[in-house]
Scaffold this active site. Structure first.
Site, PDB file in Angstrom:
ATOM      1  N   SER A 249     -20.234 -16.279 -18.174  1.00  0.00           N
ATOM      2  CA  SER A 249     -19.683 -14.920 -18.178  1.00  0.00           C
ATOM      3  C   SER A 249     -19.515 -14.465 -16.739  1.00  0.00           C
ATOM      4  CB  SER A 249     -20.600 -13.963 -18.936  1.00  0.00           C
ATOM      5  OG  SER A 249     -21.857 -13.862 -18.309  1.00  0.00           O
TER       6      SER A 249
ATOM      7  N   HIS B 164     -12.822  -9.427 -16.193  1.00  0.00           N
ATOM      8  CA  HIS B 164     -13.970  -9.937 -16.955  1.00  0.00           C
ATOM      9  C   HIS B 164     -13.516 -11.166 -17.728  1.00  0.00           C
ATOM     10  CE1 HIS B 164     -15.220 -10.252 -21.231  1.00  0.00           C
ATOM     11  NE2 HIS B 164     -16.412 -10.378 -20.695  1.00  0.00           N
TER      12      HIS B 164
ATOM     13  N   ASN C  67     -15.477 -14.329 -20.399  1.00  0.00           N
ATOM     14  CA  ASN C  67     -16.633 -15.094 -20.859  1.00  0.00           C
ATOM     15  C   ASN C  67     -16.206 -16.091 -21.920  1.00  0.00           C
ATOM     16  OD1 ASN C  67     -17.811 -14.379 -23.755  1.00  0.00           O
ATOM     17  ND2 ASN C  67     -16.984 -12.480 -22.897  1.00  0.00           N
TER      18      ASN C  67
ATOM     19  N   ARG D 238     -18.340 -18.842 -24.694  1.00  0.00           N
ATOM     20  CA  ARG D 238     -19.698 -19.049 -25.184  1.00  0.00           C
ATOM     21  C   ARG D 238     -19.701 -19.917 -26.451  1.00  0.00           C
ATOM     22  NH1 ARG D 238     -17.841 -13.946 -26.122  1.00  0.00           N
ATOM     23  NH2 ARG D 238     -17.781 -13.278 -28.299  1.00  0.00           N
TER      24      ARG D 238
ATOM     25  N   GLY E 213     -33.089 -11.405 -23.005  1.00  0.00           N
ATOM     26  CA  GLY E 213     -32.392 -12.030 -21.890  1.00  0.00           C
ATOM     27  C   GLY E 213     -32.809 -11.427 -20.560  1.00  0.00           C
TER      28      GLY E 213
END
Length: 299
Positions: free
Chosen positions: A89, A103, A105, A107, A255
């Site tokens: 990310s 931005h 990301n 995953r 996290g």
């Protein structure tokens, strides 16, 4: 394709992205912070700051595992406790108001019972919207999506419009991009094909954003334009803290807060009832912060 092999590909992607951004930036270098997660796994956060172009940015890789909290299991409507999650990310906050925030990301999530899915997204948040720049950005995303099926881009573009939307402001976060989640073989693609698609989106980021950085980094700007940038960054903070599911997932799975919140800009402003002059560049941007714009028509 094992989860470890997927994690290795994401780790390699982080390397490629940070190398390209450093070369384009020309001054600042990424600092690496390797961390371990209590409960299983860890990652490496790479942070860049006070550069020629990037005021603050982060490119994070993580590969974590362990037991899912009950509220996550309930939200995802799953029964299996043990999970593995890996991904990259990133967020870039430029110094110059004419260089957009970006931005991205990608995953991968896997449960011990064999269920899995991929997700990700990329979106552009200009402080002042350049229609041609938005069109080029969307055309590049569409070109990748079209390699797999013509249905992907319109579907994922709409998903991004709906996801990157500040419902409490009735505004999109920027000009959008694409967003996708819970992709697995039920979508009609094999696991390797989905991974290839996800990786192509990740690999598209660096050259695409480097071109935008290079084009706009030396544009002059006024105090008013800088002030507007700081207020628009405020919208970014509002979305990430109030609505972003990735932020919430990271916090709910214990996290690392420093890595999760690296998305926050270095400086930001909120002004009560901030006044925007009718017909101003700021007003023109606000009018374009809405869903369902066909940006590609501005090519």
């Amino acid at each position: 394709m094992t989860k470890e092999q997927i994690a290795d590909q994401f780790k390699s992607l982080q390397n490629t992205i940070t190398q390209t951004l450093e070369t384009t930036e020309g001054k600042a270098k990424f600092k690496e912070d390797i961390w371990n997660r209590e409960g299983g796994g860890g990652g490496r956060s790479r942070i860049i700051a006070n550069g020629n172009i990037i005021e603050k940015g982060g490119v994070n890789f993580s590969a974590v595992h362990g037991r899912l909290p009950e509220k996550i299991k309930s939200k995802l409507q799953i029964k299996c406790d043990d999970f593995f999650a890996t991904g990259v990310s990133l967020i870039m906050h430029p110094e110059n108001p004419h260089v957009p925030i970006v931005h991205m990301n990608v995953r991968y999530f896997e449960l011990a019972d064999g269920n899995y899915w991929f997700g990700g997204g990329i979106d552009l948040t200009p402080i002042y919207i350049d229609k041609k720049e938005a069109a080029n950005f969307h055309q590049a995303l569409k070109a990748v999506c079209d390699k797999y099926t013509p249905d992907l881009y319109p579907q994922y573009k709409k998903w991004a419009d709906d996801y990157f939307f500040l419902s409490h402001r009735n505004e999109t976060r920027g000009v959008g991009g694409i967003f996708f989640d819970h992709l697995n073989e039920s979508e009609g693609l094999k696991k390797e094909e989905i991974l290839n698609f996800v990786m192509e989106i990740g690999q598209l980021f660096a050259p695409l954003y480097a071109e935008i950085m290079t084009k706009n980094a030396n544009n002059p700007y006024s105090n008013q334009e800088k002030d507007w940038q700081l207020h628009r960054r405020g919208r970014y903070v509002e979305f990430n803290l109030l609505q972003d599911k990735g932020t919430r997932f990271g916090i709910d799975t214990n996290g690392r807060a420093e890595s999760i919140l690296v998305s926050m800009p270095p400086e930001v402003k909120w002004t009560y009832q901030y006044k925007i002059e009718s017909g101003s560049p700021e007003d023109e941007t606000i009018k374009l912060l809405r869903k369902d714009i066909n940006w590609i028509e501005y090519l």
